[in-house]
Design a protein around this motif. Structure first.
Motif: not given
Length: 210
Positions: A112-138
């Motif tokens: 969670y903290s690494s996504f926020l640091m590198d991409y500015g992505i809050d994974l809590m807000k992406e639940r139900g939205r971000m496809h798993y394959l996008i998540f894994r690629s990131l």
């Protein structure tokens, strides 16, 4: 497999009819957590997993065989990799490790903290939205400065040639960030294969018994 020209999959064919399934990363991670539950039998995990992924017609009923095939198709799709069809080993200029050195549950905070640091992505807000394959690629693209990558580096770093304080410090870090071996992504991927191998064997035995 991830593609820049084709849409990511959100549906499956069951008996030649298309149905919607939720492939968002949080559903897939809950599926991994389900695999960790030693109190459930393989067939129970399959049925529960189907209920987690399936989001289409609530009145439609499926046989266990249809559910099992659907989950197997989902697993096959999500585990496809662009290079060798396997998750990458962790590598750097000085070390490599043959196993996957992370756990989606145990390393959740670091991810969670690494996504926020590198991409500015809050994974809590992406639940139900971000496809798993996008998540894994990131996830695989996180920089070395992130906590997640630093933890992987510590787990994979060899102790060869280290002495005194350097050795003690590294061993302390390895103990602190040690993984529960039963929760590694590698171990859970193997569990998926074991479940479907068991189900295939039972189905074959059932056919032979007729």
């Amino acid at each position: 497999m991830f593609s820049l020209v084709d849409d990511l999959e959100h549906t499956l064919l069951i008996d030649n009819k298309e149905y919607k399934f939720d492939m968002s990363f949080d559903v897939v991670l809950r599926f991994y957590e389900l695999l960790e539950d030693d109190n459930l039998k393989g067939f129970e995990k399959v049925s529960l997993a189907f209920d987690m992924f399936y989001i289409d017609d609530p009145d439609k009923e499926f046989t266990y065989e249809q559910q099992s095939q659907a989950i197997e198709d989902i697993v096959d799709y999500l585990q496809q990799m662009p290079y060798g069809n396997e998750e990458p080993e962790y590598q750097s200029n000085t070390f490599s490790e043959p196993d996957k050195l992370y756990s989606y549950s145990q390393d959740a905070g670091a991810i969670y903290s690494s996504f926020l640091m590198d991409y500015g992505i809050d994974l809590m807000k992406e639940r139900g939205r971000m496809h798993y394959l996008i998540f894994r690629s990131l996830l695989h693209g996180l920089s070395e400065k992130t906590l997640f990558e630093r933890i992987l580096s510590i787990r994979a770093r060899p102790t060869t040639g280290l002495k005194g304080e350097q050795l003690t410090n590294l061993l302390d870090l390895k103990r602190y960030y040690a993984l529960d071996s039963e929760k590694t992504v590698d171990q859970l991927d193997n569990q998926m294969g074991d479940i479907f191998s068991m189900l295939a064997t039972k189905a074959q035995q059932g056919e032979e018994g007729k």
